[in-house]
Write a protein that holds these residues in place. Structure first.
Motif, short mmCIF file in Angstrom:
data_model
loop_
_atom_site.label_atom_id
_atom_site.label_comp_id
_atom_site.label_asym_id
_atom_site.label_seq_id
_atom_site.Cartn_x
_atom_site.Cartn_y
_atom_site.Cartn_z
N ALA A 35 4.84 10.38 -6.55
CA ALA A 35 5.79 10.69 -7.73
C ALA A 35 5.10 11.16 -8.93
O ALA A 35 5.85 12.02 -9.47
CB ALA A 35 6.29 9.26 -8.07
N ALA A 36 3.87 10.75 -8.97
CA ALA A 36 3.09 11.41 -10.12
C ALA A 36 2.62 12.66 -10.17
O ALA A 36 2.24 13.33 -10.99
CB ALA A 36 1.91 10.58 -10.81
N ASN A 37 2.35 13.02 -8.73
CA ASN A 37 1.67 14.23 -8.31
C ASN A 37 2.49 14.95 -7.01
O ASN A 37 1.81 15.11 -5.99
CB ASN A 37 0.01 14.11 -7.98
CG ASN A 37 -0.53 13.53 -9.21
OD1 ASN A 37 -0.93 14.29 -10.19
ND2 ASN A 37 -0.66 12.26 -9.20
N PRO A 38 3.58 15.28 -7.14
CA PRO A 38 4.62 15.64 -5.94
C PRO A 38 4.08 16.75 -5.51
O PRO A 38 4.41 17.19 -4.31
CB PRO A 38 5.94 15.57 -6.78
CG PRO A 38 5.56 16.01 -8.26
CD PRO A 38 4.33 15.51 -8.56
N ASN A 50 -0.28 13.37 2.93
CA ASN A 50 -1.12 13.12 3.98
C ASN A 50 -1.54 11.67 4.13
O ASN A 50 -1.59 11.00 5.27
CB ASN A 50 -2.31 14.19 4.09
CG ASN A 50 -3.31 13.81 5.28
OD1 ASN A 50 -2.85 14.16 6.56
ND2 ASN A 50 -4.74 13.66 5.10
N VAL A 51 -2.07 11.03 3.20
CA VAL A 51 -2.70 9.77 3.15
C VAL A 51 -1.22 8.77 3.38
O VAL A 51 -1.52 7.84 4.34
CB VAL A 51 -3.34 9.42 1.70
CG1 VAL A 51 -3.56 7.97 1.78
CG2 VAL A 51 -4.69 10.21 1.57
N ARG A 52 -0.25 9.08 2.74
CA ARG A 52 0.72 8.22 3.05
C ARG A 52 1.48 8.20 4.42
O ARG A 52 1.80 7.19 5.12
CB ARG A 52 1.84 8.21 1.91
CG ARG A 52 3.29 7.25 1.89
CD ARG A 52 4.31 7.39 1.02
NE ARG A 52 4.96 8.80 1.34
CZ ARG A 52 6.01 9.03 0.63
NH1 ARG A 52 6.46 8.36 -0.60
NH2 ARG A 52 6.71 10.17 0.68
N GLY A 53 1.32 9.45 5.02
CA GLY A 53 1.72 9.93 6.17
C GLY A 53 1.02 8.96 7.40
O GLY A 53 1.42 8.19 8.41
N ASN A 58 0.95 -1.21 0.14
CA ASN A 58 0.01 -0.04 0.05
C ASN A 58 0.92 1.36 -0.13
O ASN A 58 0.42 2.16 -0.57
CB ASN A 58 -0.86 0.06 1.33
CG ASN A 58 -1.82 1.33 1.32
OD1 ASN A 58 -2.63 1.19 0.34
ND2 ASN A 58 -1.98 1.75 2.25
N ILE A 59 1.66 1.11 0.91
CA ILE A 59 2.74 2.44 0.97
C ILE A 59 3.57 2.73 -0.68
O ILE A 59 3.63 3.91 -1.08
CB ILE A 59 3.81 2.22 1.92
CG1 ILE A 59 2.88 2.54 3.45
CG2 ILE A 59 5.17 3.36 1.89
CD1 ILE A 59 3.96 2.08 4.45
N ALA A 60 3.86 1.42 -1.10
CA ALA A 60 4.30 1.61 -2.44
C ALA A 60 3.49 2.33 -3.32
O ALA A 60 3.79 3.04 -4.20
CB ALA A 60 4.83 0.33 -3.01
N SER A 61 2.22 1.82 -3.49
CA SER A 61 1.19 2.35 -4.27
C SER A 61 1.15 3.84 -4.14
O SER A 61 0.90 4.73 -4.76
CB SER A 61 0.08 1.65 -3.90
OG SER A 61 -1.06 2.26 -4.72
N LEU A 62 1.07 4.25 -2.81
CA LEU A 62 0.96 5.77 -2.39
C LEU A 62 2.05 6.35 -2.93
O LEU A 62 1.91 7.51 -3.41
CB LEU A 62 0.75 5.76 -0.74
CG LEU A 62 -0.61 5.38 -0.48
CD1 LEU A 62 -0.70 5.14 1.10
CD2 LEU A 62 -1.98 6.23 -1.00
#
Length: 268
Positions: free
Chosen positions: A44-47, A54-57, A35-39
């Motif tokens: 990377a696509a929208n830096p 926030n979601v990855r955090g 999941n973290i890799a997906s986030l």
């Protein structure tokens, strides 16, 4: 048996503090490497999108990677200084790290940006309750409830404060509301059961403690609570078994240790 009830009331004021809200519960799915890799790919696509950080955090927080979580929330806030959800999320991670001053500052920032954000009132209320500022905590839970929150933590934690003030009718009402909002959570059943015991309503207390055990049999608190009812009924062998089970689950659980010592002593 008054001493036993007093011990359990003291227990209720502290034991459910963390289970009811505040430390981030580890979640293997949301905090998984996949999941973290997906986030990370989304970021990377929208830096320049703060929402991704926030979601990855939050995912890092659920994985127990608190430092990385803080870094992501910092980045989200840098990109959008008015991102009140990120402030509240960072506050929760700071609580896990023991950074209480930083957590309080973050909750205050979130509420300065959005004075109707119930999550921040509940989080700050739990922070206040944790450090013994019960009046401030009570006010925050009241505010969240006045905002028509559907978060059971507001009612559960206000119930704990009512309980600490020996206002058990109000506590029972709040625990019942928390149960209606989250019927699969054992904590409000334990809380309500303690207040029933304080009212000498052992039958309803016993029912609540049994429900808590059925929902999650791995909480020492629930078994110790059940044991106390057995003890009050004079069913010493059953009390011994339940206290012993509580100690198997948590060997440092003082109410269970003290209870077991009582029922192992000479019969009254």
């Amino acid at each position: 048996m008054g001493l036993g009830v007093a011990a359990m009331l003291a227990l209720a004021g502290c034991q459910t503090a963390d289970t009811s809200e505040a430390v981030i519960k580890l979640d293997r799915a949301q905090g998984s490497e996949e999941n973290i890799a997906s986030l990370s790919s989304v970021i990377a696509a929208n830096p320049q999108d703060p929402e991704g950080y926030n979601v990855r955090g939050s995912a890092y927080g659920r994985a127990g990677e608190f430092r990385r979580a803080i870094a992501d929330f910092n980045q989200a806030i840098q990109l959008n200084p008015r991102f009140y959800q990120a402030y509240a999320n960072r506050a929760l991670v700071n609580r896990n790290l023991g950074n209480q001053k930083e957590a309080l500052a973050d909750y205050n920032s979130a509420l300065q940006i959005n004075g109707n954000y119930d999550v921040a009132y509940i989080g700050r209320g739990n922070l206040y309750r944790q450090v013994g500022q019960l009046d401030s905590a009570f006010n925050d839970f009241n505010k969240a409830i006045s905002l028509d929150t559907t978060d059971p933590r507001a009612y559960h934690n206000r119930g704990l404060i009512y309980q600490a003030r020996n206002q058990h009718a109000q506590a029972i009402e709040d625990f019942s509301k928390a149960i209606s909002l989250s019927p699969s959570s054992p904590e409000p059943y334990n809380g309500r059961g303690i207040s029933y015991l304080a009212q000498n309503d052992d039958d309803n207390a016993f029912s609540d403690f049994n429900t808590a055990i059925n929902l999650n049999g791995n909480l020492a608190e629930s078994w110790a609570n059940q044991a106390l009812v057995y003890e009050r009924r004079g069913e010493r062998e059953k009390a011994k078994r339940s206290y012993s089970q509580a100690l198997r689950l948590d060997p440092k659980y003082e109410p269970a240790r003290a209870g077991l010592a009582r029922v192992k002593g000479p019969a009254a």
